[in-house]
Design an enzyme around this catalytic site. Sequence first.
Site, mmCIF file in Angstrom:
data_model
loop_
_atom_site.group_PDB
_atom_site.id
_atom_site.type_symbol
_atom_site.label_atom_id
_atom_site.label_comp_id
_atom_site.label_asym_id
_atom_site.label_seq_id
_atom_site.Cartn_x
_atom_site.Cartn_y
_atom_site.Cartn_z
ATOM 1 N N LYS A 138 0.841 -1.207 0.000
ATOM 2 C CA LYS A 138 0.000 0.000 0.000
ATOM 3 C C LYS A 138 0.873 1.252 0.000
ATOM 4 O O LYS A 138 0.515 2.271 -0.608
ATOM 5 C CB LYS A 138 -0.923 -0.007 1.221
ATOM 6 N N HIS A 273 -7.517 -30.949 -35.265
ATOM 7 C CA HIS A 273 -8.755 -30.313 -34.818
ATOM 8 C C HIS A 273 -9.339 -30.986 -33.576
ATOM 9 O O HIS A 273 -10.534 -31.245 -33.484
ATOM 10 C CB HIS A 273 -9.790 -30.279 -35.947
#
Length: 513
Positions: A138, A273
């Site tokens: 912070k 695929h």
Amino acid sequence: MKRIARAILSVSDKEGIVELGRALAAGGTTILSTGGTARRLREEGVPVREVGEATGFPEMLGGRVRTLHPIIFGGILGRRSREGDRREMEKHGIEPIDLVVVNFYPFRETAATPGATEEEIVESIDIGGPSLLRAAAKSFEDVAVLHRPDQYVPFLERLASPEGADLAYRRELAAAAFRHVEEYDAAIRDWFDEGGEGEEHPRRFRLEGTLRRALRYGENPHQSAAWYDRSGSTDRFRVLQGKELSYNNLLDADAALRLVREFDGPAAVVVKHGNPCGAAALADPREAFLAAYAGDPQSAFGGIVALNRPVDGLLASEMKPHFLEVIAAPGFDDEALDLLGKKKNLRLLLVEGAGAGARPPEIRVLADGFLTMDPDPIGPSGERWRVATERAPTEAEALDLRFAWKVVKHVRSNAILLARKGRTLGVGAGQMSRVDAAELAVTKARGAGHETAGAVLASDGFFPFPDGVERAAEAGIVALIQPGGSIRDAEVIAEADRRGLAMVLTGVRHFRH
């Protein structure tokens, strides 16, 4: 920030902490520390001041309270740019702290330890460490924060550089610290959530990952995509050469690796695929690749290959003439790298540790939420299997049925697969009708020049009607494996008996949607 006047070092993981402390002390930093960290530093000749000396309070409550004091948190949270904060700090004898180095009690490791008691797990929940880290993050405008040993050397290098540990760098450190606290708290939350009696699934599900790279695009060029590493992943993928991996490459490579992991002996898989178009489990990796590619060479063009054995020069020489997008394997020798390196666009994917440990749950995203599911395992060969027909499969047929059953699990449902002698012959994938899937598998096999007479057939779900068995018999199939469970099972089995086929019922289906 070019110099650190005061720092607090309090770590569970002591790796690199002595070297960091020694470098800081040499630069004139006053080091505050606690417990084991202070002892370790002092033993190595690093000057250190106990936190208790600074606060006037000793560690208490069995070490539960050490750093939670205004002298410490005021030194971190006090804003140097605000006159009011500076006056208050001066009034209460609070000195600024410029660097916080903290890592936490090993909660995850303790919780995962067999036989760990609830008391031991709860006591491994760190309180002061996350509080210090949050406070420092912070206050990133004035304070630098480190939480991993691999940050120490880069931090010292930044301090010694012309720009020092500048604001942008401290902001990066703060973001990393908040992520670390979030992950730690989530692990604790999940442990409490999973502690409910009779609950099969956690009340909250967390999916955490770290951005590995942005991809050129997704399934299609107009879709944005990115690749994330799953937290705690045991898989290690390293691209040795070739073009950048695409979204579709990664999906197909994952599908191929999932299948090839089913086999203990040498195996090779070709995926296109999302579906295997060829697979083989044979005595030699080279033979396995050749058989897998020959399963459907037309579909294998531009496919993804995965092997569960390293690629040597001989195998690479067989691969080199073919157009492949990716080859994934646990190793490539120098000769293989030299041969395949001549194909500059071919991606070589080194897979280290793939499949080690428990597999994560399957996740599918919905329009509003998501689904989770346990991985679909295959138990020991023959588990819950029973021969439903008058004729039992021969030993050779039984081996092929086991092979086919492992592979068909990885084919999109409805799925039918033909196999013989440890290799696939034809795959019918993703059909709305099971009889269509059977006809497609036969057509694919014959189109690739394979003789279907004497082959076996695997079906990922039950046969709802006898017509699938009829198509199989017409193609010369001699044995079938399927879950069973249809209301017409008796008719299906009777058709197999009438045709002289062997049929095994597994009692387990393997749909893959």
